[in-house]
Design a protein around this motif. Structure first.
Motif, PDB file in Angstrom:
ATOM      1  N   MET A  51       0.918  -1.148   0.138  1.00 56.27           N
ATOM      2  CA  MET A  51       0.130  -0.172   0.033  1.00 56.27           C
ATOM      3  C   MET A  51       0.749   1.307   0.165  1.00 56.27           C
ATOM      4  O   MET A  51       2.115   1.265   0.538  1.00 56.27           O
ATOM      5  CB  MET A  51      -0.803   0.135   1.322  1.00 56.27           C
ATOM      6  N   THR A  52       0.331   2.318  -0.511  1.00 56.46           N
ATOM      7  CA  THR A  52       0.992   3.641  -0.340  1.00 56.46           C
ATOM      8  C   THR A  52       0.128   4.610   0.531  1.00 56.46           C
ATOM      9  O   THR A  52      -1.231   4.361   0.401  1.00 56.46           O
ATOM     10  CB  THR A  52       1.037   4.285  -1.759  1.00 56.46           C
ATOM     11  N   GLY A  53       0.575   5.583   1.135  1.00 51.76           N
ATOM     12  CA  GLY A  53      -0.290   6.339   2.030  1.00 51.76           C
ATOM     13  C   GLY A  53       0.612   7.125   3.005  1.00 51.76           C
ATOM     14  O   GLY A  53       1.858   7.405   2.800  1.00 51.76           O
ATOM     15  N   PHE A  54       0.088   7.209   4.141  1.00 51.40           N
ATOM     16  CA  PHE A  54       0.730   8.144   5.108  1.00 51.40           C
ATOM     17  C   PHE A  54       0.726   7.456   6.572  1.00 51.40           C
ATOM     18  O   PHE A  54      -0.171   6.913   6.858  1.00 51.40           O
ATOM     19  CB  PHE A  54       0.143   9.429   5.493  1.00 51.40           C
ATOM     20  N   ILE A  55       1.855   7.596   7.479  1.00 49.54           N
ATOM     21  CA  ILE A  55       1.994   7.011   8.742  1.00 49.54           C
ATOM     22  C   ILE A  55       1.483   8.386   9.593  1.00 49.54           C
ATOM     23  O   ILE A  55       2.155   9.040   9.425  1.00 49.54           O
ATOM     24  CB  ILE A  55       3.214   6.617   9.188  1.00 49.54           C
ATOM     25  N   VAL A  56       0.249   8.369   9.811  1.00 49.88           N
ATOM     26  CA  VAL A  56      -0.341   9.511  10.448  1.00 49.88           C
ATOM     27  C   VAL A  56      -0.168   9.895  11.854  1.00 49.88           C
ATOM     28  O   VAL A  56      -0.334  10.761  12.345  1.00 49.88           O
ATOM     29  CB  VAL A  56      -1.778   9.569  10.288  1.00 49.88           C
ATOM     30  N   ARG A  57       0.186   8.683  12.761  1.00 48.30           N
ATOM     31  CA  ARG A  57       0.164   8.838  14.274  1.00 48.30           C
ATOM     32  C   ARG A  57       0.873   7.657  14.805  1.00 48.30           C
ATOM     33  O   ARG A  57       0.687   6.414  14.406  1.00 48.30           O
ATOM     34  CB  ARG A  57      -1.023   8.982  14.833  1.00 48.30           C
ATOM     35  N   GLN A  58       1.890   7.874  15.793  1.00 47.56           N
ATOM     36  CA  GLN A  58       2.240   6.864  16.659  1.00 47.56           C
ATOM     37  C   GLN A  58       1.620   6.457  17.725  1.00 47.56           C
ATOM     38  O   GLN A  58       1.010   7.186  18.592  1.00 47.56           O
ATOM     39  CB  GLN A  58       3.803   7.071  16.940  1.00 47.56           C
ATOM     40  N   LEU A  59       1.285   5.224  17.916  1.00 45.90           N
ATOM     41  CA  LEU A  59       0.424   4.691  18.860  1.00 45.90           C
ATOM     42  C   LEU A  59       1.102   4.223  20.096  1.00 45.90           C
ATOM     43  O   LEU A  59       0.859   4.446  21.340  1.00 45.90           O
ATOM     44  CB  LEU A  59      -0.733   3.567  18.307  1.00 45.90           C
ATOM     45  N   THR A  60       2.117   3.181  19.853  1.00 49.46           N
ATOM     46  CA  THR A  60       3.062   2.722  20.762  1.00 49.46           C
ATOM     47  C   THR A  60       4.594   2.801  20.269  1.00 49.46           C
ATOM     48  O   THR A  60       4.675   3.469  19.244  1.00 49.46           O
ATOM     49  CB  THR A  60       2.827   1.415  21.195  1.00 49.46           C
ATOM     50  N   ALA A  61       5.573   2.137  20.936  1.00 49.47           N
ATOM     51  CA  ALA A  61       6.964   2.100  20.302  1.00 49.47           C
ATOM     52  C   ALA A  61       7.020   1.719  19.065  1.00 49.47           C
ATOM     53  O   ALA A  61       7.670   2.106  18.304  1.00 49.47           O
ATOM     54  CB  ALA A  61       7.633   1.195  21.421  1.00 49.47           C
ATOM     55  N   ASP A  62       6.404   0.436  18.565  1.00 41.52           N
ATOM     56  CA  ASP A  62       6.407  -0.051  17.336  1.00 41.52           C
ATOM     57  C   ASP A  62       4.882   0.030  16.679  1.00 41.52           C
ATOM     58  O   ASP A  62       4.847  -0.588  15.806  1.00 41.52           O
ATOM     59  CB  ASP A  62       7.084  -1.398  17.306  1.00 41.52           C
ATOM     60  N   LYS A  63       3.871   0.535  17.018  1.00 38.58           N
ATOM     61  CA  LYS A  63       2.410   0.704  16.432  1.00 38.58           C
ATOM     62  C   LYS A  63       2.270   1.786  16.041  1.00 38.58           C
ATOM     63  O   LYS A  63       2.483   3.033  16.757  1.00 38.58           O
ATOM     64  CB  LYS A  63       1.483  -0.064  17.388  1.00 38.58           C
ATOM     65  N   TYR A  64       1.615   1.964  14.746  1.00 37.75           N
ATOM     66  CA  TYR A  64       1.348   3.166  14.195  1.00 37.75           C
ATOM     67  C   TYR A  64      -0.050   3.170  13.426  1.00 37.75           C
ATOM     68  O   TYR A  64      -0.665   2.093  13.140  1.00 37.75           O
ATOM     69  CB  TYR A  64       2.589   3.790  13.040  1.00 37.75           C
ATOM     70  N   LEU A  65      -0.608   4.274  13.244  1.00 34.56           N
ATOM     71  CA  LEU A  65      -1.832   4.246  12.371  1.00 34.56           C
ATOM     72  C   LEU A  65      -1.384   4.892  10.877  1.00 34.56           C
ATOM     73  O   LEU A  65      -0.877   5.865  10.529  1.00 34.56           O
ATOM     74  CB  LEU A  65      -2.724   5.436  12.975  1.00 34.56           C
ATOM     75  N   PHE A  66      -1.852   4.026  10.082  1.00 36.93           N
ATOM     76  CA  PHE A  66      -1.484   4.104   8.472  1.00 36.93           C
ATOM     77  C   PHE A  66      -2.801   4.482   7.869  1.00 36.93           C
ATOM     78  O   PHE A  66      -3.920   3.877   7.822  1.00 36.93           O
ATOM     79  CB  PHE A  66      -0.980   2.789   7.980  1.00 36.93           C
ATOM     80  N   SER A  67      -2.880   5.386   6.846  1.00 36.87           N
ATOM     81  CA  SER A  67      -3.777   5.938   6.100  1.00 36.87           C
ATOM     82  C   SER A  67      -3.546   5.697   4.599  1.00 36.87           C
ATOM     83  O   SER A  67      -2.557   6.349   4.279  1.00 36.87           O
ATOM     84  CB  SER A  67      -4.250   7.300   6.496  1.00 36.87           C
ATOM     85  N   ASP A  68      -4.443   5.251   3.877  1.00 33.40           N
ATOM     86  CA  ASP A  68      -4.423   5.070   2.424  1.00 33.40           C
ATOM     87  C   ASP A  68      -5.063   6.251   1.669  1.00 33.40           C
ATOM     88  O   ASP A  68      -5.162   6.575   0.428  1.00 33.40           O
ATOM     89  CB  ASP A  68      -4.777   3.833   1.897  1.00 33.40           C
ATOM     90  N   GLY A  69      -5.434   7.405   2.371  1.00 32.16           N
ATOM     91  CA  GLY A  69      -6.199   8.471   2.059  1.00 32.16           C
ATOM     92  C   GLY A  69      -7.620   8.546   2.250  1.00 32.16           C
ATOM     93  O   GLY A  69      -8.197   9.304   2.034  1.00 32.16           O
ATOM     94  N   LYS A  70      -8.131   7.220   2.304  1.00 36.24           N
ATOM     95  CA  LYS A  70      -9.615   6.975   2.592  1.00 36.24           C
ATOM     96  C   LYS A  70      -9.565   6.423   3.862  1.00 36.24           C
ATOM     97  O   LYS A  70     -10.860   6.569   4.446  1.00 36.24           O
ATOM     98  CB  LYS A  70      -9.922   5.934   1.448  1.00 36.24           C
ATOM     99  N   GLN A  71      -9.164   5.469   4.287  1.00 35.92           N
ATOM    100  CA  GLN A  71      -9.397   4.865   5.492  1.00 35.92           C
ATOM    101  C   GLN A  71      -8.143   4.740   6.289  1.00 35.92           C
ATOM    102  O   GLN A  71      -6.987   4.821   5.766  1.00 35.92           O
ATOM    103  CB  GLN A  71     -10.200   3.508   5.359  1.00 35.92           C
ATOM    104  N   GLN A  72      -8.274   4.174   7.589  1.00 37.09           N
ATOM    105  CA  GLN A  72      -6.919   3.721   8.362  1.00 37.09           C
ATOM    106  C   GLN A  72      -6.869   2.494   8.923  1.00 37.09           C
ATOM    107  O   GLN A  72      -7.855   1.737   9.112  1.00 37.09           O
ATOM    108  CB  GLN A  72      -6.994   4.824   9.564  1.00 37.09           C
ATOM    109  N   ILE A  73      -5.806   1.774   9.154  1.00 38.41           N
ATOM    110  CA  ILE A  73      -5.414   0.588   9.688  1.00 38.41           C
ATOM    111  C   ILE A  73      -4.219   0.584  10.675  1.00 38.41           C
ATOM    112  O   ILE A  73      -3.383   1.774  10.348  1.00 38.41           O
ATOM    113  CB  ILE A  73      -5.514  -0.255   8.693  1.00 38.41           C
ATOM    114  N   ARG A  74      -4.050  -0.136  11.823  1.00 40.88           N
ATOM    115  CA  ARG A  74      -2.904  -0.122  12.682  1.00 40.88           C
ATOM    116  C   ARG A  74      -1.845  -0.992  11.906  1.00 40.88           C
ATOM    117  O   ARG A  74      -2.105  -1.972  11.497  1.00 40.88           O
ATOM    118  CB  ARG A  74      -3.452  -0.717  13.907  1.00 40.88           C
ATOM    119  N   VAL A  75      -0.503  -0.569  12.001  1.00 39.96           N
ATOM    120  CA  VAL A  75       0.506  -1.104  11.394  1.00 39.96           C
ATOM    121  C   VAL A  75       1.469  -1.329  12.489  1.00 39.96           C
ATOM    122  O   VAL A  75       1.673  -0.551  13.483  1.00 39.96           O
ATOM    123  CB  VAL A  75       1.086  -0.317  10.102  1.00 39.96           C
TER     124      VAL A  75
END
Length: 118
Positions: A51-75
């Motif tokens: 996927m391409t998109g943006f890492i929009v927020r850090q949740l924990t030390a190694d967990k982030y919120l990723f957005s493809d521009g439409k929806q978000q998923i934890r990575v």
């Protein structure tokens, strides 16, 4: 010092090589990689993600919120896989990895490669 340098080179290389071999097969019966957060909801556990998109927020030390521009998923992105250059919520990236669907949890992507796009 040399050990740390070796780890910085070897670990990302191992992460890239650990992607499933099926991701390279494009013939009959091949599964196309999941390319959107919406498609991840319908995909099977361990599906290959690209996927391409943006890492929009850090949740924990190694967990982030990723957005493809439409929806978000934890990575989940290990520090060895994270790009050396600083990135922020406006930096466009490409992530590759595997979809993790655990019982009673929302889907998550186990990221094996983060590539900064220009």
């Amino acid at each position: 010092m040399k050990k740390q340098m070796a780890y910085r080179i070897v670990l990302p290389l191992l992460a890239i090589l650990s992607l499933p071999a099926a991701a390279q097969y494009t013939g009959p019966g091949a599964q196309a990689p999941v390319q959107s957060v919406a498609a991840a909801a319908a995909a099977k556990d361990d599906a290959v993600v690209d996927m391409t998109g943006f890492i929009v927020r850090q949740l924990t030390a190694d967990k982030y919120l990723f957005s493809d521009g439409k929806q978000q998923i934890r990575v989940e992105i290990d520090s060895a896989v994270f790009p050396r250059q600083p990135i922020n919520d406006k930096t466009r990236v490409r992530i590759r990895g595997e979809l993790e669907k655990d019982f009673l949890e929302s889907p998550e992507i186990d990221v094996k490669l983060v590539e900064v796009l220009k």
